[in-house]
Design a protein around this motif. Structure first.
Motif: not given
Length: 143
Positions: A37-44, A49-52, A54-58, A119-125
């Motif tokens: 559970s701790k491992g899953i929490r840390d992975a989430l 953090v990585r998503y945020q 990526m979202k915040d780059i301008e 947008n490119l990255t998310e379409k590929i994902m």
């Protein structure tokens, strides 16, 4: 439900492929985790953090999109090519590497507006057959 520290905790259930769970458990063991559970929490948390980030780059960015995909999955190569053609104004180069009998690595060098690269990255994902995508960028403006 409250945990030992009095925080609210939700219990969830997940379905995972056995191979993925075994690999995750090996990582947890190697890293010294006592709790899945701790491992899953840390992975989430890391995923969020990585998503945020990526979202915040301008602005203009330069970077790479690394894509691991199963080339045996019907249509994935065609779909990946179609997306690359759609975003051709932001792609400077690509490199294709055969990893295993079924997996390939596509490295896409990108430059341009951060939102379009996202947008490119998310379409590929979202493509079926794509197993992993990682975007790494840096400021790409003229110095």
């Amino acid at each position: 439900m409250n945990n030992k520290r009095g925080r609210s905790v939700m219990r969830i259930s997940m379905s995972l492929p056995k191979k993925l769970l075994n690999e995750f458990d090996e990582v947890l063991k190697d890293r010294g985790y006592n709790s899945r559970s701790k491992g899953i929490r840390d992975a989430l948390k890391d995923y969020i953090v990585r998503y945020q980030w990526m979202k915040d780059i301008e602005g203009d960015r330069i970077g790479i999109v690394a894509v691991i995909y199963n080339h045996q999955y019907t249509g994935v190569l065609e779909d990946l090519t179609d997306i690359q053609h759609e975003f051709r104004d932001y792609i400077n180069a690509t490199m294709h590497i055969h990893m295993t009998g079924k997996n390939c690595l596509e490295v896409i060098v990108v430059k341009g507006e951060a939102q379009e690269i996202r947008n490119l990255t998310e379409k590929i994902m979202r493509l079926k057959g794509v197993e992993h995508v990682k975007l790494t960028t840096a400021a790409g403006g003229e110095q």
